[in-house]
Design a protein around this motif. Structure first.
Motif, PDB file in Angstrom:
ATOM      1  N   PHE A 138       0.820  -1.206   0.000  1.00  0.00           N
ATOM      2  CA  PHE A 138       0.000   0.000   0.000  1.00  0.00           C
ATOM      3  C   PHE A 138       0.859   1.262   0.000  1.00  0.00           C
ATOM      4  CE2 PHE A 138      -2.768  -3.116   2.279  1.00  0.00           C
ATOM      5  CZ  PHE A 138      -3.720  -3.229   1.277  1.00  0.00           C
ATOM      6  N   ALA A 139       2.171   1.083   0.110  1.00  0.00           N
ATOM      7  CA  ALA A 139       3.074   2.229   0.181  1.00  0.00           C
ATOM      8  C   ALA A 139       3.282   2.835  -1.203  1.00  0.00           C
ATOM      9  CB  ALA A 139       4.410   1.795   0.772  1.00  0.00           C
ATOM     10  N   PRO A 140       3.547   4.140  -1.279  1.00  0.00           N
ATOM     11  CA  PRO A 140       3.838   4.766  -2.575  1.00  0.00           C
ATOM     12  C   PRO A 140       5.158   4.245  -3.146  1.00  0.00           C
ATOM     13  CG  PRO A 140       4.222   6.304  -0.763  1.00  0.00           C
ATOM     14  CD  PRO A 140       3.571   5.101  -0.171  1.00  0.00           C
ATOM     15  N   ASN A 141       5.353   4.438  -4.432  1.00  0.00           N
ATOM     16  CA  ASN A 141       6.546   3.912  -5.115  1.00  0.00           C
ATOM     17  C   ASN A 141       7.843   4.411  -4.506  1.00  0.00           C
ATOM     18  OD1 ASN A 141       5.044   2.418  -6.931  1.00  0.00           O
ATOM     19  ND2 ASN A 141       4.878   4.090  -8.402  1.00  0.00           N
ATOM     20  N   GLU A 142       7.850   5.623  -4.008  1.00  0.00           N
ATOM     21  CA  GLU A 142       9.084   6.173  -3.448  1.00  0.00           C
ATOM     22  C   GLU A 142       9.556   5.364  -2.235  1.00  0.00           C
ATOM     23  OE1 GLU A 142       7.988   9.941  -0.883  1.00  0.00           O
ATOM     24  OE2 GLU A 142       6.764   9.901  -2.700  1.00  0.00           O
ATOM     25  N   LEU A 143       8.605   4.779  -1.496  1.00  0.00           N
ATOM     26  CA  LEU A 143       8.987   3.952  -0.347  1.00  0.00           C
ATOM     27  C   LEU A 143       9.442   2.577  -0.783  1.00  0.00           C
ATOM     28  CD1 LEU A 143       6.458   4.673   2.534  1.00  0.00           C
ATOM     29  CD2 LEU A 143       8.841   5.363   2.331  1.00  0.00           C
ATOM     30  N   ARG A 144       8.862   2.056  -1.841  1.00  0.00           N
ATOM     31  CA  ARG A 144       9.278   0.744  -2.343  1.00  0.00           C
ATOM     32  C   ARG A 144      10.679   0.809  -2.927  1.00  0.00           C
ATOM     33  NH1 ARG A 144       3.978  -1.933  -5.249  1.00  0.00           N
ATOM     34  NH2 ARG A 144       2.403  -1.098  -3.840  1.00  0.00           N
ATOM     35  N   CYS A 145      11.123   2.006  -3.226  1.00  0.00           N
ATOM     36  CA  CYS A 145      12.486   2.194  -3.750  1.00  0.00           C
ATOM     37  C   CYS A 145      13.458   2.578  -2.650  1.00  0.00           C
ATOM     38  CB  CYS A 145      12.487   3.283  -4.826  1.00  0.00           C
ATOM     39  SG  CYS A 145      11.488   2.895  -6.276  1.00  0.00           S
ATOM     40  N   ASN A 146      12.955   2.767  -1.438  1.00  0.00           N
ATOM     41  CA  ASN A 146      13.810   3.166  -0.318  1.00  0.00           C
ATOM     42  C   ASN A 146      14.510   1.924   0.230  1.00  0.00           C
ATOM     43  OD1 ASN A 146      14.636   3.747   2.483  1.00  0.00           O
ATOM     44  ND2 ASN A 146      13.617   5.700   2.161  1.00  0.00           N
ATOM     45  N   ARG A 147      15.813   1.856   0.034  1.00  0.00           N
ATOM     46  CA  ARG A 147      16.558   0.652   0.377  1.00  0.00           C
ATOM     47  C   ARG A 147      16.525   0.353   1.872  1.00  0.00           C
ATOM     48  NH1 ARG A 147      21.479  -1.691   1.493  1.00  0.00           N
ATOM     49  NH2 ARG A 147      22.047  -3.425   0.100  1.00  0.00           N
ATOM     50  N   ASP A 148      16.649   1.371   2.703  1.00  0.00           N
ATOM     51  CA  ASP A 148      16.681   1.157   4.151  1.00  0.00           C
ATOM     52  C   ASP A 148      15.358   0.578   4.656  1.00  0.00           C
ATOM     53  OD1 ASP A 148      19.248   2.115   4.255  1.00  0.00           O
ATOM     54  OD2 ASP A 148      18.657   4.179   4.696  1.00  0.00           O
ATOM     55  N   ILE A 149      14.263   1.133   4.149  1.00  0.00           N
ATOM     56  CA  ILE A 149      12.945   0.665   4.603  1.00  0.00           C
ATOM     57  C   ILE A 149      12.674  -0.756   4.120  1.00  0.00           C
ATOM     58  CG2 ILE A 149      10.453   1.017   4.272  1.00  0.00           C
ATOM     59  CD1 ILE A 149      10.956   4.001   4.467  1.00  0.00           C
ATOM     60  N   VAL A 150      12.996  -1.029   2.852  1.00  0.00           N
ATOM     61  CA  VAL A 150      12.754  -2.368   2.307  1.00  0.00           C
ATOM     62  C   VAL A 150      13.658  -3.389   2.981  1.00  0.00           C
ATOM     63  CG1 VAL A 150      12.819  -3.799   0.234  1.00  0.00           C
ATOM     64  CG2 VAL A 150      11.930  -1.463   0.098  1.00  0.00           C
ATOM     65  N   LEU A 151      14.902  -3.016   3.245  1.00  0.00           N
ATOM     66  CA  LEU A 151      15.831  -3.933   3.913  1.00  0.00           C
ATOM     67  C   LEU A 151      15.316  -4.294   5.309  1.00  0.00           C
ATOM     68  CD1 LEU A 151      18.494  -5.469   3.930  1.00  0.00           C
ATOM     69  CD2 LEU A 151      19.621  -3.390   4.754  1.00  0.00           C
ATOM     70  N   ALA A 152      14.832  -3.291   6.032  1.00  0.00           N
ATOM     71  CA  ALA A 152      14.284  -3.556   7.373  1.00  0.00           C
ATOM     72  C   ALA A 152      13.067  -4.478   7.276  1.00  0.00           C
ATOM     73  CB  ALA A 152      13.899  -2.237   8.046  1.00  0.00           C
ATOM     74  N   ALA A 153      12.285  -4.316   6.210  1.00  0.00           N
ATOM     75  CA  ALA A 153      11.080  -5.135   6.036  1.00  0.00           C
ATOM     76  C   ALA A 153      11.436  -6.588   5.719  1.00  0.00           C
ATOM     77  CB  ALA A 153      10.215  -4.553   4.928  1.00  0.00           C
ATOM     78  N   VAL A 154      12.371  -6.814   4.784  1.00  0.00           N
ATOM     79  CA  VAL A 154      12.689  -8.193   4.383  1.00  0.00           C
ATOM     80  C   VAL A 154      13.485  -8.927   5.447  1.00  0.00           C
ATOM     81  CG1 VAL A 154      12.615  -7.601   1.935  1.00  0.00           C
ATOM     82  CG2 VAL A 154      14.811  -7.543   3.142  1.00  0.00           C
ATOM     83  N   GLU A 155      14.174  -8.205   6.308  1.00  0.00           N
ATOM     84  CA  GLU A 155      14.895  -8.871   7.395  1.00  0.00           C
ATOM     85  C   GLU A 155      13.920  -9.476   8.405  1.00  0.00           C
ATOM     86  OE1 GLU A 155      19.190  -6.492   7.625  1.00  0.00           O
ATOM     87  OE2 GLU A 155      17.489  -5.815   8.848  1.00  0.00           O
ATOM     88  N   ARG A 156      12.756  -8.831   8.521  1.00  0.00           N
ATOM     89  CA  ARG A 156      11.727  -9.383   9.411  1.00  0.00           C
ATOM     90  C   ARG A 156      10.898 -10.451   8.717  1.00  0.00           C
ATOM     91  NH1 ARG A 156      11.732  -4.088  11.285  1.00  0.00           N
ATOM     92  NH2 ARG A 156      10.289  -3.433   9.676  1.00  0.00           N
TER      93      ARG A 156
END
Length: 303
Positions: A138-156
C-alpha cells in the motif's frame, strides 16, 4: 424502552417524534443495537449520539456530520470498533498516526485508507511493517524504492521482497537478507539472482522447498545438492518424475469415442487382405446361397 428491551421489533412502531429525543436515543443505545436508519439527521450532528452509534457499529461513521468525521474522539471510537471505518473519516484523521495505527491494529486492510502524507512518516512505516509484512504493497513507489525501509522489512519477513521495486529485487545484499529470513522469498528476486549460487544456498538452507525457484541450470549443482537432505531430494525427484509422466500422457492422442470417428480406410492394413464387401457378405448369408466346402475355405484362407 421496556417494550423495545423485550422485543427489539417494537422499534418499528415507536413514534417518529420519540426518535428526535436525544435522551431516548442514548437510553436505547445503552440497552441494544440501534439501526442507523432510526437516527435523525439532527442527532447525527450530536457527538454523544454519534459516539454511541460508532461504538456499536464502526461504519456508522459514514452517517455522521462532516465536522464529527474530523473529530479524533469520534473517529478513534469508530476504528477501535471496526478498523475499516477509517474510510469514512475525514482526511485529517486518515493522516493522523495515532488514528490510523488504531485502525490497522483492528484490521490491517485499513492501511489502504491512509493518506500519502502519512506514508512519508518513517516511524509509521516501520511500525505497520512490523505488524504486517505485506504493508509495503500500500506504500507509494518512493517507499518501495527506499533501500533502508525495504531492507528492514525483508529482514523481518522475506516475503516483503514481493513489494520492493524491481531495482531492489535485483540488489544482491537485500535479496540475500530476504532469503535468509524466508527461503521462498527467492521467487521474488530478479532472474540473474536466482542463478546466484550463494543466494541459492542460503535459500535452500532456510527452506529446502525454495529449490523450485532456483534457475534450472543451477539446480543440479553438486554444492547445492549437498546442502539439501536426501529425503528432500527424493521428494523433488518424485515430483519431477510425476511431471514427466503427465507430459507424456498429454502427448498421447486419445482414442476416438465412437466408431464413426474412425477414418473410412481404417480397416486397410498394408499386406493384409481387404475386408469382404457388404453386398457379398449379404449374399453369402442368404439361405439359398451355396455353402462352402472345407476345401473352398482352405483355398480362400490366406497363408
Amino acid at each position: 424502552l421496556a417494550a423495545c428491551r423485550i422485543c427489539p421489533a417494537a422499534m418499528d412502531v415507536v413514534a417518529e417524534q420519540v426518535w428526535w429525543e436525544k435522551k431516548f436515543v442514548l437510553a436505547m443505545l445503552k440497552q441494544q443495537v440501534v439501526p442507523p436508519a432510526y437516527i435523525t439527521e439532527e442527532l447525527w450532528r450530536d457527538i454523544d449520539v454519534v459516539i454511541g452509534m460508532v461504538s456499536q457499529r464502526g461504519r456508522s461513521l459514514r452517517y455522521a456530520s462532516e465536522a464529527l468525521k474530523r473529530n479524533r474522539k469520534v473517529v478513534l471510537a469508530a476504528v477501535s470498533q471496526e478498523g475499516l471505518a477509517l474510510q469514512h473519516a475525514g482526511p485529517e484523521m486518515r493522516r493522523d498516526r495515532m488514528v490510523v495505527l488504531a485502525a490497522v491494529q483492528k484490521d490491517g486492510w485499513a492501511l489502504r485508507y491512509a493518506t500519502q502524507e502519512l506514508w512519508r512518516d518513517r516511524l509509521f512505516v516501520l511500525t505497520v511493517d512490523r505488524q504486517h509484512s505485506w504493508a509495503l504493497q500500500f506504500a507509494p513507489n518512493e517507499l518501495r524504492c527506499n533501500r533502508d525501509i525495504v531492507l528492514a522489512a525483508v529482514e523481518r519477513r522475506g516475503s516483503a521482497l514481493a513489494y520492493a521495486s524491481q531495482e531492489l529485487q535485483a540488489d544482491e545484499e537485500l535479496v540475500l537478507a530476504a532469503v535468509k529470513s524466508e527461503g521462498s522469498a527467492l521467487q521474488h528476486a530478479s532472474k540473474p539472482l536466482r542463478c546466484h549460487l550463494e543466494i541459492a544456498l542460503a535459500a535452500v538452507r532456510r527452506d529446502p522447498g525454495a529449490l523450485e525457484f532456483i534457475a534450472k541450470e543451477l539446480q543440479d549443482d553438486p554444492r547445492l545438492l549437498q546442502a539439501i537432505s536426501p529425503s528432500v531430494l527424493h521428494a523433488v525427484d518424485s515430483s519431477r518424475e510425476r511431471e514427466f509422466q503427465q507430459n507424456r500422457v498429454q502427448e498421447v492422442q486419445p482414442l476416438p469415442d465412437r466408431i464413426d470417428d474412425l477414418p473410412k480406410n481404417a480397416d486397410l492394413i498394408p499386406g493384409a487382405p481387404s475386408a469382404t464387401p457388404p453386398e457379398k457378405l449379404e449374399a453369402s448369408m442368404r439361405e439359398d446361397a451355396p455353402s462352402l466346402s472345407h476345401g473352398d475355405v482352405n483355398a480362400s484362407t490366406p497363408p
